[in-house]
Design an enzyme around this catalytic site. Structure first.
Site, PDB file in Angstrom:
ATOM      1  N   LYS A 204       0.970  -1.072   0.370  1.00 54.10           N
ATOM      2  CA  LYS A 204      -0.017   0.047  -0.256  1.00 54.10           C
ATOM      3  C   LYS A 204       0.800   1.089  -0.030  1.00 54.10           C
ATOM      4  O   LYS A 204       0.438   1.941  -1.195  1.00 54.10           O
ATOM      5  CB  LYS A 204      -1.122  -0.137   1.168  1.00 54.10           C
ATOM      6  CG  LYS A 204      -2.204  -1.092   0.704  1.00 54.10           C
ATOM      7  CD  LYS A 204      -2.600  -0.659   2.266  1.00 54.10           C
ATOM      8  CE  LYS A 204      -2.173  -1.180   3.899  1.00 54.10           C
ATOM      9  NZ  LYS A 204      -1.739  -2.484   4.527  1.00 54.10           N
TER      10      LYS A 204
ATOM     11  N   ARG B 101      10.745  -2.128  11.111  1.00 57.61           N
ATOM     12  CA  ARG B 101       9.912  -1.797  12.479  1.00 57.61           C
ATOM     13  C   ARG B 101       9.264  -2.633  13.910  1.00 57.61           C
ATOM     14  O   ARG B 101       9.956  -3.715  13.688  1.00 57.61           O
ATOM     15  CB  ARG B 101       8.333  -1.993  11.671  1.00 57.61           C
ATOM     16  CG  ARG B 101       8.359  -0.195  10.600  1.00 57.61           C
ATOM     17  CD  ARG B 101       7.602  -0.151   9.735  1.00 57.61           C
ATOM     18  NE  ARG B 101       5.758  -0.444  10.290  1.00 57.61           N
ATOM     19  CZ  ARG B 101       4.619  -0.838   9.111  1.00 57.61           C
ATOM     20  NH1 ARG B 101       5.007  -0.374   8.397  1.00 57.61           N
ATOM     21  NH2 ARG B 101       3.542  -1.489   9.483  1.00 57.61           N
TER      22      ARG B 101
ATOM     23  N   ARG C 212      -1.116  -9.050  12.808  1.00 58.27           N
ATOM     24  CA  ARG C 212      -1.429  -8.247  12.448  1.00 58.27           C
ATOM     25  C   ARG C 212      -2.594  -8.863  10.728  1.00 58.27           C
ATOM     26  O   ARG C 212      -3.886  -8.432  10.464  1.00 58.27           O
ATOM     27  CB  ARG C 212      -0.638  -7.731  11.555  1.00 58.27           C
ATOM     28  CG  ARG C 212      -0.195  -6.154  12.133  1.00 58.27           C
ATOM     29  CD  ARG C 212       1.592  -5.411  11.827  1.00 58.27           C
ATOM     30  NE  ARG C 212       1.799  -4.951  10.373  1.00 58.27           N
ATOM     31  CZ  ARG C 212       2.320  -5.104   9.734  1.00 58.27           C
ATOM     32  NH1 ARG C 212       3.630  -5.809  10.951  1.00 58.27           N
ATOM     33  NH2 ARG C 212       2.581  -4.613   9.073  1.00 58.27           N
TER      34      ARG C 212
ATOM     35  N   ARG D 296      -9.969   1.433   8.522  1.00 61.58           N
ATOM     36  CA  ARG D 296      -9.951  -0.492   8.758  1.00 61.58           C
ATOM     37  C   ARG D 296     -10.263  -1.162   9.868  1.00 61.58           C
ATOM     38  O   ARG D 296     -10.478  -2.140  10.438  1.00 61.58           O
ATOM     39  CB  ARG D 296      -8.434  -0.499   9.697  1.00 61.58           C
ATOM     40  CG  ARG D 296      -6.609  -0.382   8.894  1.00 61.58           C
ATOM     41  CD  ARG D 296      -6.204   0.129   9.721  1.00 61.58           C
ATOM     42  NE  ARG D 296      -5.281  -1.028   9.195  1.00 61.58           N
ATOM     43  CZ  ARG D 296      -4.242  -0.865   9.339  1.00 61.58           C
ATOM     44  NH1 ARG D 296      -3.774   0.156   8.497  1.00 61.58           N
ATOM     45  NH2 ARG D 296      -2.709  -1.422   8.728  1.00 61.58           N
TER      46      ARG D 296
ATOM     47  N   ARG E 289      11.163  -6.122   4.189  1.00 63.50           N
ATOM     48  CA  ARG E 289      11.613  -4.993   3.913  1.00 63.50           C
ATOM     49  C   ARG E 289      12.265  -3.692   5.267  1.00 63.50           C
ATOM     50  O   ARG E 289      12.322  -4.345   5.888  1.00 63.50           O
ATOM     51  CB  ARG E 289       9.983  -3.751   4.877  1.00 63.50           C
ATOM     52  CG  ARG E 289       9.481  -2.650   4.778  1.00 63.50           C
ATOM     53  CD  ARG E 289       8.353  -1.943   4.749  1.00 63.50           C
ATOM     54  NE  ARG E 289       7.432  -2.867   6.364  1.00 63.50           N
ATOM     55  CZ  ARG E 289       6.326  -3.225   5.965  1.00 63.50           C
ATOM     56  NH1 ARG E 289       5.647  -2.285   5.421  1.00 63.50           N
ATOM     57  NH2 ARG E 289       6.048  -3.590   7.133  1.00 63.50           N
TER      58      ARG E 289
END
Ligand code: AP5
Ligand code: MG
Ligand code: ZN
Length: 214
Positions: free
Chosen positions: A13, A155, A166, A88, A122
């Site tokens: 995203k 993160r 998540r 969300r 990431r």
């Protein structure tokens, strides 16, 4: 154009929204980034939400809705925005529609295998939030942001446990938001399986649906 960007954690995203934001010269507003900045700067908001974000739980609706409402009222959003990571929950979706008319919802879709490999590699710039991937989108110098020279980090919600949570939260709380917008005829699915060298194939699909607003 007021555009909402949806999709599973790690689907891309932020990466796609950054591309679109530059192309259409329209700001990308990411609730995840706003929360991470607050945590980094140790603001009152940051202290309140830190544990939710690290666990991969959603920040309570009241806090999130207020933050987004205030952000979208600023001048830079008056001609449109790409809203990344909000709404969300159905409660957030209903609240959003009370203060902004949404023109389109882009729902990025890729398999679990693709999503997990994207999340696993990431790296994020601590200073400017730029997004990298150790294999697919590496920085020129390892560990350093190409744009601002900031340090790259993983993160706090990238532990296996937080990732699992998540994905569960996404299935339970956010999937109903897809149906909410689909019923209104606003949602389009974007096939996001292509590797980064073929990002044009993803952006092209988005552009088809954004035509008429530029
Ligand atoms: P948020 O920051 O929104 O996290 P997320 O939804 O879990 O999604 P990610 O940012 O992890 O993934 P992404 O889809 O943006 O993928 P990316 O572009 O980075 O939210 C974090 C937390 O904040 C939440 O858990 C919650 O606690 C809180 N929060 C946020 N919004 C909230 C709300 N509305 N209500 C309540 N709480 C909220 O890409 C992933 C990786 O893939 C990158 O490394 C990228 O480089 C790589 N990649 C590799 N190949 C490609 C390719 N072909 N295309 C795109 N990316 C690729
Ligand atoms: Mg993101
Ligand atoms: Zn940077």
């Amino acid at each position: 154009m007021n555009v909402v960007i949806l999709g599973s954690p790690g689907v891309g995203k932020g990466t796609y929204a950054n591309f679109l934001s530059e192309k259409y010269n329209t700001p990308r507003i990411s609730t995840g980034d706003l929360f991470r900045e607050a945590i980094r700067d140790e603001t009152e908001l940051g202290k309140k939400i830190k544990d939710y974000v690290s666990r991969g739980d959603l920040v309570p609706d009241e806090i999130t809705i207020e933050l987004v409402k205030e952000r979208l009222e600023r001048d830079d959003c008056k001609n449109g925005f790409f809203l990344d990571g909000f709404p969300r929950t159905v409660v957030q979706a209903e609240a959003l529609e009370k203060f902004k008319k949404i023109d389109k919802v882009l729902n990025f879709v890729a398999s679990d295998r693709v999503v997990l490999s994207r999340l696993g590699g990431r790296r994020t710039c601590r200073e400017c939030g730029a997004i990298y991937h150790i294999k697919e989108i590496p920085p020129k110098v390892e560990g350093i942001c190409d744009f601002c020279g900031g340090k790259l980090y993983q993160r706090s919600d990238e532990t296996p446990q937080a990732i699992k949570n998540r994905l569960k939260v996404y299935r339970e709380k956010t999937k109903p938001v897809l149906d909410y917008f689909r019923k209104r005829g606003l949602l389009v699915d974007i096939d996001a399986k292509y590797p980064f060298e073929e990002i044009d194939k993803v952006i092209f699909q988005c552009e088809k649906h954004l035509q008429g607003w530029v």
